[in-house]
Write an enzyme that holds these catalytic residues in place. Structure first.
Site, PDB file in Angstrom:
ATOM      1  N   HIS A   1      17.051 -37.324  -6.207  1.00 50.71           N
ATOM      2  CA  HIS A   1      16.444 -37.753  -5.043  1.00 50.71           C
ATOM      3  C   HIS A   1      14.776 -37.314  -4.870  1.00 50.71           C
ATOM      4  O   HIS A   1      14.308 -37.263  -3.777  1.00 50.71           O
ATOM      5  CB  HIS A   1      17.261 -37.160  -3.885  1.00 50.71           C
ATOM      6  CG  HIS A   1      18.517 -37.491  -3.945  1.00 50.71           C
ATOM      7  ND1 HIS A   1      19.033 -38.713  -3.449  1.00 50.71           N
ATOM      8  CD2 HIS A   1      19.715 -36.880  -4.252  1.00 50.71           C
ATOM      9  CE1 HIS A   1      20.520 -38.820  -3.463  1.00 50.71           C
ATOM     10  NE2 HIS A   1      20.866 -37.730  -4.071  1.00 50.71           N
TER      11      HIS A   1
ATOM     12  N   GLU B   1      17.210 -17.731  -7.679  1.00 53.53           N
ATOM     13  CA  GLU B   1      16.968 -16.505  -8.127  1.00 53.53           C
ATOM     14  C   GLU B   1      16.280 -16.487  -9.610  1.00 53.53           C
ATOM     15  O   GLU B   1      15.223 -15.939  -9.940  1.00 53.53           O
ATOM     16  CB  GLU B   1      18.111 -15.571  -8.150  1.00 53.53           C
ATOM     17  CG  GLU B   1      17.856 -14.192  -8.653  1.00 53.53           C
ATOM     18  CD  GLU B   1      16.692 -13.456  -7.808  1.00 53.53           C
ATOM     19  OE1 GLU B   1      16.253 -13.917  -6.774  1.00 53.53           O
ATOM     20  OE2 GLU B   1      16.185 -12.599  -8.546  1.00 53.53           O
TER      21      GLU B   1
ATOM     22  N   GLU C   1       7.586 -15.183 -10.637  1.00 52.94           N
ATOM     23  CA  GLU C   1       6.844 -14.018 -10.118  1.00 52.94           C
ATOM     24  C   GLU C   1       6.335 -13.284 -11.403  1.00 52.94           C
ATOM     25  O   GLU C   1       5.223 -12.558 -11.220  1.00 52.94           O
ATOM     26  CB  GLU C   1       7.646 -13.229  -9.299  1.00 52.94           C
ATOM     27  CG  GLU C   1       8.752 -12.610  -9.744  1.00 52.94           C
ATOM     28  CD  GLU C   1       9.634 -11.991  -8.742  1.00 52.94           C
ATOM     29  OE1 GLU C   1       8.988 -11.166  -7.779  1.00 52.94           O
ATOM     30  OE2 GLU C   1      10.769 -11.661  -8.773  1.00 52.94           O
TER      31      GLU C   1
ATOM     32  N   TRP D   1      -2.886  -2.698  -1.514  1.00 47.97           N
ATOM     33  CA  TRP D   1      -2.304  -4.280  -1.584  1.00 47.97           C
ATOM     34  C   TRP D   1      -3.364  -4.920  -0.548  1.00 47.97           C
ATOM     35  O   TRP D   1      -2.980  -4.761   0.692  1.00 47.97           O
ATOM     36  CB  TRP D   1      -1.084  -4.315  -1.271  1.00 47.97           C
ATOM     37  CG  TRP D   1      -0.607  -5.812  -1.463  1.00 47.97           C
ATOM     38  CD1 TRP D   1      -0.165  -6.265  -2.906  1.00 47.97           C
ATOM     39  CD2 TRP D   1      -0.329  -7.049  -0.659  1.00 47.97           C
ATOM     40  NE1 TRP D   1       0.259  -7.696  -2.753  1.00 47.97           N
ATOM     41  CE2 TRP D   1       0.166  -8.071  -1.478  1.00 47.97           C
ATOM     42  CE3 TRP D   1      -0.691  -6.967   0.696  1.00 47.97           C
ATOM     43  CZ2 TRP D   1       0.300  -9.400  -0.873  1.00 47.97           C
ATOM     44  CZ3 TRP D   1      -0.435  -8.221   1.366  1.00 47.97           C
ATOM     45  CH2 TRP D   1       0.214  -9.332   0.489  1.00 47.97           C
TER      46      TRP D   1
ATOM     47  N   LYS E   1       5.965  -4.350  -3.856  1.00 48.68           N
ATOM     48  CA  LYS E   1       7.445  -4.265  -3.834  1.00 48.68           C
ATOM     49  C   LYS E   1       7.791  -4.217  -2.519  1.00 48.68           C
ATOM     50  O   LYS E   1       8.777  -4.848  -2.317  1.00 48.68           O
ATOM     51  CB  LYS E   1       7.856  -2.719  -4.553  1.00 48.68           C
ATOM     52  CG  LYS E   1       9.119  -2.624  -4.705  1.00 48.68           C
ATOM     53  CD  LYS E   1       9.728  -3.404  -5.715  1.00 48.68           C
ATOM     54  CE  LYS E   1      11.281  -3.131  -5.929  1.00 48.68           C
ATOM     55  NZ  LYS E   1      11.849  -4.289  -6.350  1.00 48.68           N
TER      56      LYS E   1
ATOM     57  N   CYS F   1       0.854  -1.192  -0.012  1.00 49.42           N
ATOM     58  CA  CYS F   1       0.034   0.079   0.352  1.00 49.42           C
ATOM     59  C   CYS F   1       0.842   1.271   0.021  1.00 49.42           C
ATOM     60  O   CYS F   1       1.913   1.319   0.476  1.00 49.42           O
ATOM     61  CB  CYS F   1      -0.831   0.198   1.325  1.00 49.42           C
ATOM     62  SG  CYS F   1      -2.116  -1.356   1.378  1.00 49.42           S
TER      63      CYS F   1
ATOM     64  N   ARG G   1       3.921  -0.568  -4.953  1.00 51.02           N
ATOM     65  CA  ARG G   1       3.495  -0.840  -3.497  1.00 51.02           C
ATOM     66  C   ARG G   1       2.298  -1.586  -3.232  1.00 51.02           C
ATOM     67  O   ARG G   1       2.287  -2.306  -2.072  1.00 51.02           O
ATOM     68  CB  ARG G   1       3.647   0.475  -2.718  1.00 51.02           C
ATOM     69  CG  ARG G   1       4.783   1.070  -2.653  1.00 51.02           C
ATOM     70  CD  ARG G   1       4.786   2.283  -1.576  1.00 51.02           C
ATOM     71  NE  ARG G   1       4.896   1.718  -0.053  1.00 51.02           N
ATOM     72  CZ  ARG G   1       5.809   1.834   0.412  1.00 51.02           C
ATOM     73  NH1 ARG G   1       6.922   2.100  -0.028  1.00 51.02           N
ATOM     74  NH2 ARG G   1       5.758   1.323   1.794  1.00 51.02           N
TER      75      ARG G   1
ATOM     76  N   LYS H   1      12.426 -15.224 -10.364  1.00 49.68           N
ATOM     77  CA  LYS H   1      12.379 -14.301 -11.669  1.00 49.68           C
ATOM     78  C   LYS H   1      11.312 -14.823 -12.245  1.00 49.68           C
ATOM     79  O   LYS H   1      10.043 -14.045 -12.791  1.00 49.68           O
ATOM     80  CB  LYS H   1      13.441 -13.893 -12.001  1.00 49.68           C
ATOM     81  CG  LYS H   1      14.176 -12.907 -11.934  1.00 49.68           C
ATOM     82  CD  LYS H   1      13.898 -11.504 -11.192  1.00 49.68           C
ATOM     83  CE  LYS H   1      13.414 -11.688 -10.046  1.00 49.68           C
ATOM     84  NZ  LYS H   1      13.972 -11.237  -8.738  1.00 49.68           N
TER      85      LYS H   1
ATOM     86  N   ASN I   1      -1.740   2.566   5.440  1.00 53.83           N
ATOM     87  CA  ASN I   1      -0.983   1.450   4.878  1.00 53.83           C
ATOM     88  C   ASN I   1      -0.528   0.754   6.178  1.00 53.83           C
ATOM     89  O   ASN I   1       0.166   1.446   7.213  1.00 53.83           O
ATOM     90  CB  ASN I   1       0.199   2.184   4.427  1.00 53.83           C
ATOM     91  CG  ASN I   1       1.271   1.023   4.036  1.00 53.83           C
ATOM     92  OD1 ASN I   1       1.114  -0.073   4.055  1.00 53.83           O
ATOM     93  ND2 ASN I   1       2.645   1.738   3.744  1.00 53.83           N
ATOM     94  N   GLY I   2      -0.787  -0.812   6.428  1.00 56.11           N
ATOM     95  CA  GLY I   2      -0.517  -1.134   7.150  1.00 56.11           C
ATOM     96  C   GLY I   2      -1.538  -2.534   7.686  1.00 56.11           C
ATOM     97  O   GLY I   2      -2.584  -2.462   7.139  1.00 56.11           O
TER      98      GLY I   2
END
Ligand code: F6R
Length: 602
Positions: free
Chosen positions: A502, A479, A486, A74, A597, A2, A28, A483, A100-101
């Protein structure tokens, strides 16, 4: 997670500031958004599910206003829809709030104080605005009502509140969620979750600390603690280049940020350059590292993946044992700590809640902490003993790219500087070799047509993909897989080449793409054997090799660099093929679904 913004001034610039500012904060959170504009006719609220572009479509541009607040969301509590979008209003409409929170005790507060009040939304935020009105109705001033409410809350918040009966002020408060006040030229003041929406209007900012409220007026800003006592604060200067936050001619921030990596590495070399072709890092930081008997790296996501490489440098070059921990798991799986631990927090944003909670815990035990972050004066930086900056410039795409390579670069410089201080010889010139790395990344970034072709061939229709590597390459494929998943939503996993047999190899079937990274001589033959094993079972392999280890079957050859620094270059083709896979599949590259983000909730 947010983003909030606010404007109060002498001229009617609120709407444009809010809408443009929210666009800058959209990284955000971007599932719904809203603004409240205040003028002599009252408060005008516009909110919409979706992006700021959708909000812009429903905003009435004939409304003039010099005071306003806004939020891009968000969703945590309540689905992303118009009703749950902020701002939220009290029953009488006197109070309007953005947040925001996460308020953890909102249900309890509702039961204790607001029985009988009908809630319109499913959010935790709405309870807060009703509480403020309740205290106001009990006879308190708006400021006291706000303070009384804040004192009841458990959780994280950055709030902005307008009282329609006194809209010459905006009340702002912060706890655990970031918030920065931008000081205007005497005719306005502004605020936002970070500096990006404000830097075209000011370079002068007031930082806020947890459990503070701010009364923002056009000509004044007053900071108080939760007891209502005024606090003195000097402004800080934040220099950000406007070009850094614009896409320019790039179609996406992610592509711009991938291309920026060579410049970021050169910038880091410049920032950390010392005398005689060596590096310079604050003596206190080096001493803290040397005095520690074990380092605990704490991070999340991509930053965690960078930490895995950092561990190799710190252990192999500077001979200090290192453990790397996922921040969100640390409190459950707290290791038996050594006698003199040093904690290194790696975080692009410097605001990640999971990492912050570990920092809080270890500071209570009086352990030392170093934060490696891209954001100067971020919370993780302020609350740690030391900070090393990444100097990567704002990273706006949700998928982290240049921050990852910057983190590895800074960790390599830290390890080399500690090694030098301990009289350990590395046997190579890191400054020179990082220079070569930056040139090689530049050359890889020129091979976009090849990356596009690989993406089309391997990822245009597949539902899943595997990435394999050994030794340093294993950490890089973690990584690479992150990438790809996502931004393209292809289920992608990274595995240690030797681990496939395995269990994971059971998932390989005809046409499963397997990307194999092969940059280390030590593991060249064994990773090639792993490739043969999956090919035998129908996989289509894509081998990316370092020059010198390459064979004609390889799809891409990375020019040779110092083997220790291979992760800095080998990640770049993986970033690019993920980018083109997402492009091919028409995904929203800079704002992938469900993500944000800066992850400021635990
Ligand atoms: C992935 C990504 C995330 C972040 C993670 C930690 O591309 O960006 O995995 O790395 O959320 O964020 P920071 O580094 O800001 O603590």
């Amino acid at each position: 997670m947010c983003g909030i913004v606010g404007y109060i001034g002498k001229t009617n610039n609120a709407r444009d500031f809010l809408l443009n500012g929210l666009e800058k904060l959209e990284y955000r959170g971007y599932d719904s958004a809203g603004i409240a504009l205040s003028n002599k006719d009252g408060i005008h609220i516009f909110k919409e599910k979706g992006r700021i572009a959708d909000l812009k479509k429903i905003t009435n541009y004939s409304i003039e206003s010099a005071v306003g607040i806004g939020q891009t969301r968000w969703a945590t509590h309540g689905a992303p829809n118009k009703i749950n979008a902020h701002p939220h209003q009290s029953i009488s409409g006197q109070f309007t709030l953005v947040h925001n929170g996460v308020i953890e005790n909102y249900e309890l507060l509702y039961k204790e104080h607001l029985e009988g009040v009908t809630l319109k939304s499913d959010t935790d935020t709405e309870v807060v605005v009703h509480l403020i009105e309740k205290f106001k109705n009990d006879g308190y001033t708006t400021e006291k009502s706000f303070l009384k409410t804040l004192n009841l809350l458990k959780g994280s918040y950055a709030f902005a509140l307008i009282d329609s009966k006194d809209s010459d002020k905006i009340y702002v408060a912060k706890n655990k969620s970031p918030l920065l006040i931008g000081l205007g030229d005497g005719t306005f003041n502004i605020f936002g979750s970070d500096a990006l929406p404000m830097i075209h209007l000011t370079k002068s900012f007031l930082q806020l600390f947890d459990e503070e409220i701010v009364i923002v007026e056009k000509e004044h800003v007053t900071i108080k603690n939760l007891n209502g006592e005024a606090m003195q604060r000097n402004p800080i200067e934040i220099e950000l280049d406007i070009e850094d936050i614009e896409k320019g001619t790039y179609p996406h921030y992610m592509l711009k940020e991938i291309d920026e990596q060579p410049f970021v590495i050169r910038k880091i070399l410049k920032e950390y350059k010392g005398n005689e072709n060596g590096f310079s890092i604050d003596k206190e930081i080096i001493n803290s590292v040397i005095e520690s008997d074990r380092i605990y790296i704490i991070a999340c996501g991509t930053s965690y993946n960078a930490g895995l490489i950092g561990k190799q440098y710190l252990e192999n070059w500077s001979s200090i044992p290192v453990e790397v921990h996922i921040a969100s798991e640390f409190s459950y799986n707290t290791p038996v700590l050594s006698t003199k631990p040093l904690f290194i927090f790696i975080s692009q944003s410097g605001e990640t809640a999971d990492s912050r909670s570990v920092l809080k815990y270890i500071k209570q035990q009086n352990y030392k902490a170093l934060t490696i972050t891209n954001v100067q004066s971020s919370t993780l930086s302020r609350e740690a003993d030391h900070t090393l900056l990444l100097h990567a410039g704002p990273e706006i795409a949700v998928a982290s790219t240049k921050a990852y390579t910057a983190q590895i670069t800074v960790l390599s410089i830290l390890a080399a500087t500690v090694a030098k201080k301990k009289n350990i010889t590395l046997g190579f010139n890191l400054m020179h070799d990082l220079g070569v790395v930056s040139n090689v990344i530049e050359s890889i970034c020129e091979e976009k047509e090849i990356m596009k072709k690989i993406s089309k061939e391997y990822f245009s229709t597949t539902r899943n993909a595997f990435f394999i590597g050994r030794h340093l390459d294993y950490y890089v494929v973690l990584e690479g897989a992150l990438k790809l998943k996502e931004i393209s939503y292809i289920q992608a996993e990274g595995f240690a080449g030797g681990e496939l047999k395995h269990g994971t190899i059971a998932l390989i079937e005809n046409n499963t793409p397997v990307i194999a990274l092969n940059t280390q001589e030590k593991t060249n033959l064994s990773i090639r054997s792993n490739v043969t094993e999956v090919v035998t079972r129908g996989a289509i392999p894509c081998i990316i090799s370092m020059e010198g280890l390459d064979t004609p079957e390889d799809r891409f050859i990375i020019p040779k660099v110092n083997k220790h620094l291979a992760p800095l270059v080998s990640v770049v083709p993986l970033q690019l093929i993920s980018y083109y896979a997402a492009l091919e599949r028409e995904c929203d590259i800079d704002k992938p679904r469900n993500l944000a983000k800066s992850v400021t909730v635990e």
